[in-house]
Design a protein around this motif. Structure first.
Motif, PDB file in Angstrom:
ATOM      1  N   PHE A  79      74.191  45.573  36.930  1.00  0.00           N
ATOM      2  CA  PHE A  79      74.503  46.988  37.034  1.00  0.00           C
ATOM      3  C   PHE A  79      73.314  47.807  36.540  1.00  0.00           C
ATOM      4  N   PRO A  80      73.237  49.089  36.904  1.00  0.00           N
ATOM      5  CA  PRO A  80      72.123  49.926  36.437  1.00  0.00           C
ATOM      6  C   PRO A  80      72.070  49.972  34.911  1.00  0.00           C
ATOM      7  N   GLU A  81      70.878  49.845  34.373  1.00  0.00           N
ATOM      8  CA  GLU A  81      70.717  49.787  32.921  1.00  0.00           C
ATOM      9  C   GLU A  81      70.835  51.159  32.253  1.00  0.00           C
ATOM     10  N   ASP A  82      70.673  52.236  33.003  1.00  0.00           N
ATOM     11  CA  ASP A  82      70.759  53.568  32.409  1.00  0.00           C
ATOM     12  C   ASP A  82      72.211  54.034  32.219  1.00  0.00           C
ATOM     13  N   ILE A  83      73.184  53.190  32.579  1.00  0.00           N
ATOM     14  CA  ILE A  83      74.599  53.511  32.411  1.00  0.00           C
ATOM     15  C   ILE A  83      75.163  52.661  31.281  1.00  0.00           C
ATOM     16  N   ASN A  84      75.986  53.257  30.450  1.00  0.00           N
ATOM     17  CA  ASN A  84      76.621  52.539  29.343  1.00  0.00           C
ATOM     18  C   ASN A  84      77.622  51.541  29.916  1.00  0.00           C
ATOM     19  N   SER A  85      77.310  50.251  29.815  1.00  0.00           N
ATOM     20  CA  SER A  85      78.129  49.221  30.453  1.00  0.00           C
ATOM     21  C   SER A  85      79.490  49.037  29.785  1.00  0.00           C
ATOM     22  N   LYS A  86      79.635  49.468  28.551  1.00  0.00           N
ATOM     23  CA  LYS A  86      80.925  49.322  27.858  1.00  0.00           C
ATOM     24  C   LYS A  86      81.975  50.313  28.366  1.00  0.00           C
ATOM     25  N   LYS A  87      81.545  51.413  28.969  1.00  0.00           N
ATOM     26  CA  LYS A  87      82.458  52.410  29.521  1.00  0.00           C
ATOM     27  C   LYS A  87      82.740  52.184  31.011  1.00  0.00           C
ATOM     28  N   LEU A  88      82.229  51.115  31.540  1.00  0.00           N
ATOM     29  CA  LEU A  88      82.339  50.832  32.964  1.00  0.00           C
ATOM     30  C   LEU A  88      83.631  50.069  33.249  1.00  0.00           C
ATOM     31  N   THR A  89      84.392  50.478  34.255  1.00  0.00           N
ATOM     32  CA  THR A  89      85.605  49.767  34.673  1.00  0.00           C
ATOM     33  C   THR A  89      85.585  49.597  36.181  1.00  0.00           C
ATOM     34  N   LEU A 110      82.215  44.168  30.896  1.00  0.00           N
ATOM     35  CA  LEU A 110      80.802  43.922  30.584  1.00  0.00           C
ATOM     36  C   LEU A 110      80.509  44.077  29.099  1.00  0.00           C
ATOM     37  N   HIS A 111      79.614  43.215  28.620  1.00  0.00           N
ATOM     38  CA  HIS A 111      79.040  43.356  27.278  1.00  0.00           C
ATOM     39  C   HIS A 111      77.558  43.706  27.394  1.00  0.00           C
TER      40      HIS A 111
END
Length: 148
Positions: A79-89, A110-111
Motif C-alpha cells: 500500500f502507499p507509504e504516505d498513508i497511515n496503514s493502521k487506519k486502513l480498512t 495491516l501493521h
C-alpha cells in the motif's frame, strides 16, 4: 447388400448430426463443464458502478498506488507509504475467471504498508485482484489482472 451413393450420404449426415448432438447434450448436462455467470449478483454490482468509478479516481489521484509483486512466499501487496496503514480498512478479493470455487477474500489488517497472500491459496494461472479499501472516510479501489 449394396448401398448406393444417396444412401451413403444420408447415413453420413445422420452420423454427423448424432455426433454433434452427443457433444451438445454432454456439455450441457455434465457438471464438469458448468458455464456460470461471471458473478452471481451481476445486476446489484451494476447499480454500484458509479461508486466504483469514484473510488478508482481517488486511487489514481494518490502519489503512489498499490503495487503487487510475486514473491517466493506468495503475493505481496504494498500500500502507499504516505498513508497511515493502521487506519486502513477494506477487503482484497481474488477472483479466478476459470473457476469460481477458487475465489476468496482477505480482510485488510495491516501493521506495516505490506500484506502477504500466502501461495498455498493461489494456484498457477490468471487471477483478477480487486482491493477495495477506505482511509479517513475516502474510498479507494484498485483492480488488476495478473498471472501467478
Amino acid at each position: 447388400m449394396k448401398i448406393n451413393w444417396g444412401t451413403a450420404i444420408v447415413l453420413v449426415f445422420i452420423g454427423f448430426i448424432s455426433f454433434i448432438l452427443f457433444f451438445v447434450i454432454r456439455m450441457n448436462t455434465d457438471k464438469k463443464f458448468e458455464h456460470d455467470l461471471v458473478t452471481e449478483d451481476y445486476y446489484k454490482q451494476e447499480l454500484a458502478f458509479q461508486e466504483e468509478i469514484n473510488a478508482e479516481k481517488n486511487a489514481k489521484a494518490l502519489k503512489s498506488n498499490i503495487t503487487i509483486k510475486k514473491v517466493s512466499e506468495g503475493l505481496l501487496i504494498t500500500f502507499p507509504e504516505d498513508i497511515n496503514s493502521k487506519k486502513l480498512t477494506g477487503t482484497i478479493s481474488l477472483y479466478r475467471p476459470s473457476n469460481k470455487k477458487l475465489d476468496f477474500q482477505v480482510p485488510i489488517k495491516l501493521h506495516s504498508s505490506e500484506l502477504l497472500v500466502l501461495k498455498n491459496k493461489l494456484i498457477e494461472g490468471r487471477w483478477n485482484i480487486t482491493v477495495n479499501w477506505e482511509h479517513e472516510n475516502t474510498s479507494y479501489l484498485f483492480k488488476e489482472s495478473f498471472t501467478y
